[in-house]
Design a protein around this motif. Structure first.
Motif, PDB file in Angstrom:
ATOM      1  N   GLY A  45       0.185  -1.375  -0.294  1.00  0.00           N
ATOM      2  CA  GLY A  45       0.050   0.116   0.274  1.00  0.00           C
ATOM      3  C   GLY A  45       0.237   1.607  -0.419  1.00  0.00           C
ATOM      4  N   TRP A  46       1.874   1.120   0.647  1.00  0.00           N
ATOM      5  CA  TRP A  46       3.403   2.309   0.424  1.00  0.00           C
ATOM      6  C   TRP A  46       3.128   2.923  -1.093  1.00  0.00           C
ATOM      7  CZ3 TRP A  46       8.109   2.310   3.526  1.00  0.00           C
ATOM      8  CH2 TRP A  46       7.384   1.859   4.296  1.00  0.00           C
ATOM      9  N   SER A  47       2.736   3.872  -1.250  1.00  0.00           N
ATOM     10  CA  SER A  47       3.054   5.173  -2.679  1.00  0.00           C
ATOM     11  C   SER A  47       4.665   5.284  -3.167  1.00  0.00           C
ATOM     12  CB  SER A  47       2.798   6.507  -2.478  1.00  0.00           C
ATOM     13  OG  SER A  47       3.007   7.063  -1.873  1.00  0.00           O
ATOM     14  N   GLU A  48       4.812   4.891  -4.309  1.00  0.00           N
ATOM     15  CA  GLU A  48       6.849   5.528  -4.863  1.00  0.00           C
ATOM     16  C   GLU A  48       7.360   6.524  -3.888  1.00  0.00           C
ATOM     17  OE1 GLU A  48       7.592   3.835  -9.010  1.00  0.00           O
ATOM     18  OE2 GLU A  48       5.258   4.412  -9.409  1.00  0.00           O
ATOM     19  N   VAL A  49       6.261   8.274  -3.760  1.00  0.00           N
ATOM     20  CA  VAL A  49       6.530   8.840  -3.365  1.00  0.00           C
ATOM     21  C   VAL A  49       7.283   8.460  -1.823  1.00  0.00           C
ATOM     22  CG1 VAL A  49       6.541  10.776  -2.013  1.00  0.00           C
ATOM     23  CG2 VAL A  49       5.803  10.107  -4.470  1.00  0.00           C
ATOM     24  N   ARG A  50       6.528   7.770  -1.324  1.00  0.00           N
ATOM     25  CA  ARG A  50       6.502   7.355   0.533  1.00  0.00           C
ATOM     26  C   ARG A  50       8.180   6.233   0.116  1.00  0.00           C
ATOM     27  NH1 ARG A  50       2.840   4.117   4.911  1.00  0.00           N
ATOM     28  NH2 ARG A  50       4.007   4.279   6.411  1.00  0.00           N
ATOM     29  N   VAL A  51       7.467   5.290  -0.446  1.00  0.00           N
ATOM     30  CA  VAL A  51       8.950   4.457  -0.424  1.00  0.00           C
ATOM     31  C   VAL A  51      10.473   5.238  -0.530  1.00  0.00           C
ATOM     32  CG1 VAL A  51       9.687   2.521  -1.991  1.00  0.00           C
ATOM     33  CG2 VAL A  51       7.940   2.458  -1.427  1.00  0.00           C
ATOM     34  N   VAL A  52      10.295   6.336  -1.631  1.00  0.00           N
ATOM     35  CA  VAL A  52      12.023   6.474  -1.781  1.00  0.00           C
ATOM     36  C   VAL A  52      12.001   7.654  -0.548  1.00  0.00           C
ATOM     37  CG1 VAL A  52      12.797   8.413  -3.214  1.00  0.00           C
ATOM     38  CG2 VAL A  52      11.186   6.761  -4.355  1.00  0.00           C
ATOM     39  N   ALA A  53      10.984   8.380  -0.126  1.00  0.00           N
ATOM     40  CA  ALA A  53      11.626   9.445   0.903  1.00  0.00           C
ATOM     41  C   ALA A  53      11.306   7.973   2.437  1.00  0.00           C
ATOM     42  CB  ALA A  53       9.838   9.746   1.353  1.00  0.00           C
ATOM     43  N   VAL A  54      10.822   7.141   2.622  1.00  0.00           N
ATOM     44  CA  VAL A  54      12.039   6.511   3.424  1.00  0.00           C
ATOM     45  C   VAL A  54      12.875   5.857   4.179  1.00  0.00           C
ATOM     46  CG1 VAL A  54      11.251   4.293   4.848  1.00  0.00           C
ATOM     47  CG2 VAL A  54       9.375   5.994   4.524  1.00  0.00           C
ATOM     48  N   PHE A  55      13.171   5.161   2.693  1.00  0.00           N
ATOM     49  CA  PHE A  55      14.599   4.857   2.664  1.00  0.00           C
ATOM     50  C   PHE A  55      15.551   5.915   2.017  1.00  0.00           C
ATOM     51  CE2 PHE A  55      13.528   0.534  -0.350  1.00  0.00           C
ATOM     52  CZ  PHE A  55      12.448   0.467   0.662  1.00  0.00           C
ATOM     53  N   THR A  56      15.390   7.014   1.423  1.00  0.00           N
ATOM     54  CA  THR A  56      16.314   8.250   1.512  1.00  0.00           C
ATOM     55  C   THR A  56      16.351   8.308   3.073  1.00  0.00           C
ATOM     56  OG1 THR A  56      15.869   8.703  -0.540  1.00  0.00           O
ATOM     57  CG2 THR A  56      17.276  10.381   0.003  1.00  0.00           C
ATOM     58  N   VAL A  57      15.360   8.987   3.366  1.00  0.00           N
ATOM     59  CA  VAL A  57      15.548   9.253   4.853  1.00  0.00           C
ATOM     60  C   VAL A  57      16.264   8.484   5.910  1.00  0.00           C
ATOM     61  CG1 VAL A  57      14.385   9.400   7.357  1.00  0.00           C
ATOM     62  CG2 VAL A  57      13.641  10.978   4.999  1.00  0.00           C
ATOM     63  N   THR A  58      15.997   7.023   5.812  1.00  0.00           N
ATOM     64  CA  THR A  58      17.419   5.788   6.265  1.00  0.00           C
ATOM     65  C   THR A  58      18.529   5.909   6.239  1.00  0.00           C
ATOM     66  OG1 THR A  58      15.188   4.994   5.739  1.00  0.00           O
ATOM     67  CG2 THR A  58      16.984   3.028   6.443  1.00  0.00           C
ATOM     68  N   THR A  59      18.582   6.342   4.821  1.00  0.00           N
ATOM     69  CA  THR A  59      20.011   6.477   3.888  1.00  0.00           C
ATOM     70  C   THR A  59      20.665   7.491   4.693  1.00  0.00           C
ATOM     71  OG1 THR A  59      19.052   5.019   1.784  1.00  0.00           O
ATOM     72  CG2 THR A  59      22.101   6.179   2.054  1.00  0.00           C
ATOM     73  N   VAL A  60      19.940   8.609   4.728  1.00  0.00           N
ATOM     74  CA  VAL A  60      20.729   9.853   5.046  1.00  0.00           C
ATOM     75  C   VAL A  60      21.173   9.959   7.476  1.00  0.00           C
ATOM     76  CG1 VAL A  60      20.274  11.872   6.392  1.00  0.00           C
ATOM     77  CG2 VAL A  60      19.650  11.963   3.960  1.00  0.00           C
ATOM     78  N   VAL A  61      20.077   8.914   8.148  1.00  0.00           N
ATOM     79  CA  VAL A  61      20.061   8.604   9.049  1.00  0.00           C
ATOM     80  C   VAL A  61      21.638   7.964   9.568  1.00  0.00           C
ATOM     81  CG1 VAL A  61      19.083   7.960  11.222  1.00  0.00           C
ATOM     82  CG2 VAL A  61      18.194   9.243   9.531  1.00  0.00           C
ATOM     83  N   LEU A  62      21.939   6.539   8.995  1.00  0.00           N
ATOM     84  CA  LEU A  62      22.665   5.932   7.983  1.00  0.00           C
ATOM     85  C   LEU A  62      23.931   6.168   8.731  1.00  0.00           C
ATOM     86  CD1 LEU A  62      21.134   2.763   7.666  1.00  0.00           C
ATOM     87  CD2 LEU A  62      21.728   2.952   9.730  1.00  0.00           C
ATOM     88  N   SER A  63      23.968   7.606   7.177  1.00  0.00           N
ATOM     89  CA  SER A  63      25.565   8.574   7.084  1.00  0.00           C
ATOM     90  C   SER A  63      25.487   9.219   7.889  1.00  0.00           C
ATOM     91  CB  SER A  63      25.238   9.263   5.700  1.00  0.00           C
ATOM     92  OG  SER A  63      24.634   8.143   4.447  1.00  0.00           O
ATOM     93  N   ALA A  64      24.812   9.679   8.940  1.00  0.00           N
ATOM     94  CA  ALA A  64      24.665  10.291  10.171  1.00  0.00           C
ATOM     95  C   ALA A  64      25.822   9.410  11.167  1.00  0.00           C
ATOM     96  CB  ALA A  64      23.722  11.372  10.650  1.00  0.00           C
ATOM     97  N   PHE A  65      25.411   8.457  11.324  1.00  0.00           N
ATOM     98  CA  PHE A  65      25.434   7.601  12.522  1.00  0.00           C
ATOM     99  C   PHE A  65      27.067   6.929  11.727  1.00  0.00           C
ATOM    100  CE2 PHE A  65      25.804   3.074  13.355  1.00  0.00           C
ATOM    101  CZ  PHE A  65      26.301   3.266  14.760  1.00  0.00           C
ATOM    102  N   ALA A  66      27.518   6.657  10.669  1.00  0.00           N
ATOM    103  CA  ALA A  66      28.437   6.426  10.519  1.00  0.00           C
ATOM    104  C   ALA A  66      30.129   7.709  10.227  1.00  0.00           C
ATOM    105  CB  ALA A  66      28.221   6.086   8.542  1.00  0.00           C
ATOM    106  N   LEU A  67      29.380   8.394   9.811  1.00  0.00           N
ATOM    107  CA  LEU A  67      30.282   9.632  10.551  1.00  0.00           C
ATOM    108  C   LEU A  67      30.831   9.694  11.519  1.00  0.00           C
ATOM    109  CD1 LEU A  67      28.177  12.878   8.416  1.00  0.00           C
ATOM    110  CD2 LEU A  67      30.544  11.482   7.919  1.00  0.00           C
ATOM    111  N   LEU A  68      29.894   9.206  12.601  1.00  0.00           N
ATOM    112  CA  LEU A  68      30.563   9.049  13.972  1.00  0.00           C
ATOM    113  C   LEU A  68      32.221   8.174  14.032  1.00  0.00           C
ATOM    114  CD1 LEU A  68      27.431   9.438  16.223  1.00  0.00           C
ATOM    115  CD2 LEU A  68      29.518  10.803  15.817  1.00  0.00           C
ATOM    116  N   GLY A  69      31.314   6.923  13.334  1.00  0.00           N
ATOM    117  CA  GLY A  69      32.611   6.278  13.184  1.00  0.00           C
ATOM    118  C   GLY A  69      33.527   6.164  12.137  1.00  0.00           C
ATOM    119  N   LEU A  70      34.035   7.708  11.707  1.00  0.00           N
ATOM    120  CA  LEU A  70      35.115   8.004  11.400  1.00  0.00           C
ATOM    121  C   LEU A  70      36.022   8.636  12.246  1.00  0.00           C
ATOM    122  CD1 LEU A  70      33.901   9.972   7.931  1.00  0.00           C
ATOM    123  CD2 LEU A  70      35.195   7.437   8.366  1.00  0.00           C
ATOM    124  N   TRP A  71      35.194   9.160  13.460  1.00  0.00           N
ATOM    125  CA  TRP A  71      36.115  10.010  13.994  1.00  0.00           C
ATOM    126  C   TRP A  71      36.753   9.102  15.664  1.00  0.00           C
ATOM    127  CZ3 TRP A  71      31.887  12.960  12.582  1.00  0.00           C
ATOM    128  CH2 TRP A  71      32.775  14.704  10.968  1.00  0.00           C
TER     129      TRP A  71
END
Length: 325
Positions: free
Chosen positions: A298-324
């Motif tokens: 039942g998810w729209s394409e827009v919702r899939v893109v939004a959720v998957f992108t936000v997930t990537t942004v959050v995990l990327s921020a988490f990964a930045l902590l792993g750099l330092w």
């Protein structure tokens, strides 16, 4: 910013790549329509996708063109751009040949699995040779969240690179199934690697900026409802880009974090196929890759893109902590 890395190193290629990618779409999309390079949708997929049949494919050429032009304007100052182009454009050309055979020549199978694998291995080996001999960057990999810890596999570094490259390319390929999904997720991933490059004082930041610009220009046409799809031309190029940036910064072990969406897309397919064969017809997901599972739920394409992108942004921020760490 260290070692001469400046804002212009990132912003100039980003703007140039955006303009080139966006303007090229005005000419490439009508051309793809004329040569009838249209997408064919699966009958067993989400019914909403059937209306996409005939939408021009091979739009990844726009991304590659933007990346090349945007990256090359800084190549003299940032030599790390060249190996990124080698792997990204090399893999993109493999995808282009496959797309051309399938959508223009109407050869349903395109390149065989063996042909694709052989070409990807040759290109990855050229990349490894260039990085180690010309850029003098070791293939040892930083371990996330462990300060100063690197994993050096010795003679297994090359096989590891080949495995990581092929796995990442498969991930980006499977992620390309919803309007704007692979593009948006990779913009977030490219931003992570660009930030990491800035703090490392690496000229790879120029390639990161160029890819972000090229993807944003492409998204003008690829966002829902898409006027063009990237095809294997684009999705394989994205896998090459992520792998190249990771190795230039010695961060391949960060790919499962920032590229979690790529990872889960591949895993969902493996699980679905394996379970289907084991149970003689039963399924874990409504459909794989997993973005289709959510669409059929039942998810729209827009919702899939939004959720998957936000997930990537959050995990990327988490990964930045792993750099330092």
């Amino acid at each position: 910013m260290r070692n001469g890395t400046t804002y212009i190193t990132i912003i100039a290629p980003m703007l140039v790549a955006f303009i080139v990618s966006a303007v090229s779409g005005k000419f490439l999309i009508p051309f793809l329509r004329r040569v009838k390079a249209g997408q064919t949708e699966r009958d067993d997929g989400p019914q909403s996708h059937l209306g996409k049949t005939g939408t021009p494919n091979m739009g990844g050429l726009m991304i590659m063109l933007g990346l090349v032009v945007g990256g090359l304007i800084m190549a003299g100052r940032c030599p790390e751009v060249i190996p990124v182009l080698i792997l990204t454009i090399g893999f993109g050309l493999v995808g282009f040949i496959d797309d051309y055979l399938k959508v223009v020549k109407k050869k349903s199978d395109g390149l065989s699995v063996k042909q694709k694998m052989a070409l990807q291995i040759v290109i990855a080996l050229l990349f490894a040779l260039y990085v180690t001999k010309v850029n003098a960057i070791p293939l040892a990999m930083k371990v996330p969240f462990l300060a100063g810890a690197y994993l050096d596999l010795g003679i297994l570094n090359i096989p590891a690179l080949l495995f990581i490259a092929v796995a990442t390319v498969n991930g980006t390929n499977f992620t390309d199934g919803v309007d704007g999904l692979a593009s948006c997720v990779t913009v977030a991933t490219a931003l992570f690697f660009t930030i990491a490059a800035v703090f490392a004082g690496s000229g790879a930041s120029a390639a990161g900026g160029a890819m972000i610009g090229a993807l944003l220009g492409f998204l003008l046409y690829n966002a829902y409802p898409a006027k063009v799809f990237m095809g294997d031309t684009g999705s394989l190029a994205l896998g090459g880009f992520v792998t190249a940036m990771a190795y230039l910064l010695q961060l391949p072990l960060f790919i499962p974090i920032v590229g979690f969406i790529y990872f889960i897309e591949v895993v969902s397919v493996i699980m679905q196929v394996g379970y289907f064969k084991m149970t003689h017809g039963k399924r874990i997901f409504r459909m794989a890759p997993i973005h289709h599972h959510f669409e059929l739920g039942g998810w729209s394409e827009v919702r899939v893109v939004a959720v998957f992108t936000v997930t990537t942004v959050v995990l990327s921020a988490f990964a930045l902590l792993g750099l330092w760490a």
